[in-house]
Every structure is written in structure tokens, then in C-alpha cells.
Scaffold this motif. Structure first.
Motif, short mmCIF file in Angstrom:
data_model
loop_
_atom_site.label_atom_id
_atom_site.label_comp_id
_atom_site.label_asym_id
_atom_site.label_seq_id
_atom_site.Cartn_x
_atom_site.Cartn_y
_atom_site.Cartn_z
N THR A 28 0.81 -1.21 0.00
CA THR A 28 0.00 0.00 0.00
C THR A 28 0.85 1.26 0.00
O THR A 28 0.69 2.13 -0.86
N ASP A 120 -5.75 -2.81 -2.10
CA ASP A 120 -6.32 -2.69 -3.45
C ASP A 120 -6.97 -3.99 -3.90
O ASP A 120 -7.79 -4.00 -4.82
N PRO A 123 -12.31 -6.11 -3.43
CA PRO A 123 -13.23 -5.65 -4.48
C PRO A 123 -14.14 -4.53 -3.98
O PRO A 123 -14.45 -4.46 -2.79
N SER A 124 -14.53 -3.65 -4.87
CA SER A 124 -15.33 -2.49 -4.48
C SER A 124 -16.62 -2.89 -3.77
O SER A 124 -17.06 -2.21 -2.86
N ARG A 125 -17.23 -4.03 -4.15
CA ARG A 125 -18.47 -4.45 -3.51
C ARG A 125 -18.28 -4.84 -2.05
O ARG A 125 -19.23 -4.85 -1.27
N ARG A 127 -15.67 -3.37 -0.13
CA ARG A 127 -14.84 -2.34 0.49
C ARG A 127 -15.49 -1.72 1.74
O ARG A 127 -14.85 -1.60 2.78
N LEU A 128 -16.75 -1.33 1.66
CA LEU A 128 -17.40 -0.72 2.81
C LEU A 128 -17.49 -1.71 3.97
O LEU A 128 -17.26 -1.34 5.12
N GLN A 131 -14.11 -1.85 5.56
CA GLN A 131 -13.85 -0.61 6.30
C GLN A 131 -14.61 -0.59 7.63
O GLN A 131 -14.06 -0.21 8.67
N SER A 158 -11.90 11.35 4.07
CA SER A 158 -12.24 10.31 5.05
C SER A 158 -13.26 10.71 6.10
O SER A 158 -14.05 9.86 6.52
#
Length: 196
Positions: A28, A120, A123-125, A127-128, A131, A158
Motif C-alpha cells: 500500500t 487494493d 473488491p469495491s463491492r 470495500r465498505l 472498512q 475520510s
């Protein structure tokens, strides 16, 4: 998906997790962000990775998906304390001294949150979800350690994400722009409102 808080006392119970987290930090911060940081054997580390700190890792099947380091603002190791305070004192060339509106706190109930990342490879689906898992464990761990608030440096956007995930945070300094155009801000995170 699992979430683990590591310490020098318990890391032997978690196999390669600590090393894998430092490898994920390398990917990262060194490979992706091109930060000039200490590296050994493909792992990123610095002077704040001491027995005083704790590390939260979101992981699955040995792969670290996200992480954060927690360091007490009372910490001392040689000339260093914690990243934000040391930057304000002019000990770090890569972070400006004027990053806070006030003097950096030194108190047993305030911890620093640093080296926050989401891989990275997430996957975007998902990510939340990753987090939220990271934030929930960070808050739980910090409260267990006696913290009532955290201070940290985060990307400028953020605080909006923090509100979406239930974190009560406010800017603690001006927006900082790096030479490569990244914009960050110091924030104070109150743990009092994030009760489970």
C-alpha cells in the motif's frame, strides 16, 4: 472474514498475520503510494512499530485486507513519541509541522491511529464492509486499552466516510497537501458515541 488485534504479547498465537500485515502495508504505502519508508524482506515498518503499539488486521485465508496501528500518545522510544506529535516537533521531514491547530496531546486516554489502509485487492463491492469491520475493531480495541479518543491523519475525504460508518470525528488541523498532490487532514475521533 476475521478481525484481529495484534500485540507483542499475542502475535505468536496468529502465525504469519503480523508479517502479512507489514507486507500489505508495503504494497500500500511503498509500492502504490511511493512513500519513502523503511523496508525489510518486503515488509514496511517504522520507529512506531514497538511493543507499546497494537495493530488491527482485517484478514481472510491469510490475506490481510485492511489494517491500522494504534499507539498511545504517552509512548516514548528514544527521541520519538508518536507520529503526529513528532511531526509537530519537527522530527519528521515528510510531514509538515503545522498539521494541528493545537499542541499534540499527550494523555493516557488518547491514542494515535496511523498506517490505516485497505488493500487494493479488496473488491469495491466488499470495500465498505471491510472498512466497517476495521473501524469497529479499532474502536473496540482502543476502548479496551482505555482510550476515549483517537487522533490520526487521514485522506481529506475520510471524515465523510467516517460519518457513514458511525464514527464521530472532527478536523484537528488544516488540510495538508503533499508534493504529489495527496491531501490529508488530522482528525480527532471521539469514542464516546461509538458504543456497541
Amino acid at each position: 472474514m476475521q478481525v484481529t488485534t495484534l500485540s507483542f504479547d499475542n502475535m505468536h498465537n496468529h502465525g504469519e498475520l503480523f508479517a502479512n500485515m507489514l507486507r500489505a502495508r508495503y504494497r500500500t504505502f511503498v509500492e502504490r503510494n511511493r512513500w519513502d519508508l523503511p523496508v525489510a524482506d518486503g515488509m514496511e515498518y517504522d520507529q512506531y512499530d514497538t511493543p507499546a503499539s497494537r495493530w488491527v488486521a482485517v484478514h481472510e485465508l491469510g490475506q490481510v485486507l485492511a489494517g491500522v496501528r494504534l499507539t498511545p500518545t504517552m509512548a516514548r522510544c528514544g527521541i520519538y513519541s508518536y507520529m503526529i506529535r513528532d511531526a509537530q516537533l519537527g522530527l519528521l521531514e515528510s510531514i509538515p509541522e503545522d498539521l494541528l491547530f493545537e499542541d499534540a496531546p499527550v494523555a493516557p486516554h488518547i491514542w494515535e491511529s496511523s498506517r490505516v489502509f485497505v488493500s487494493d485487492a479488496v473488491p469495491s463491492r466488499l470495500r465498505l464492509r471491510v472498512q466497517i469491520a476495521l473501524i469497529d475493531e479499532m474502536v473496540r480495541s482502543a476502548r479496551t486499552l482505555g482510550a476515549t479518543s483517537l487522533i490520526g491523519i487521514v485522506p481529506e475525504h475520510s471524515p465523510r466516510l467516517a460519518r457513514r460508518t458511525g464514527i464521530d470525528c472532527v478536523p484537528a488541523g488544516p488540510v495538508i497537501e503533499t508534493d504529489d498532490g495527496d491531501r490529508s487532514v488530522c482528525i480527532n475521533i471521539s469514542l464516546a458515541t461509538k458504543l456497541h
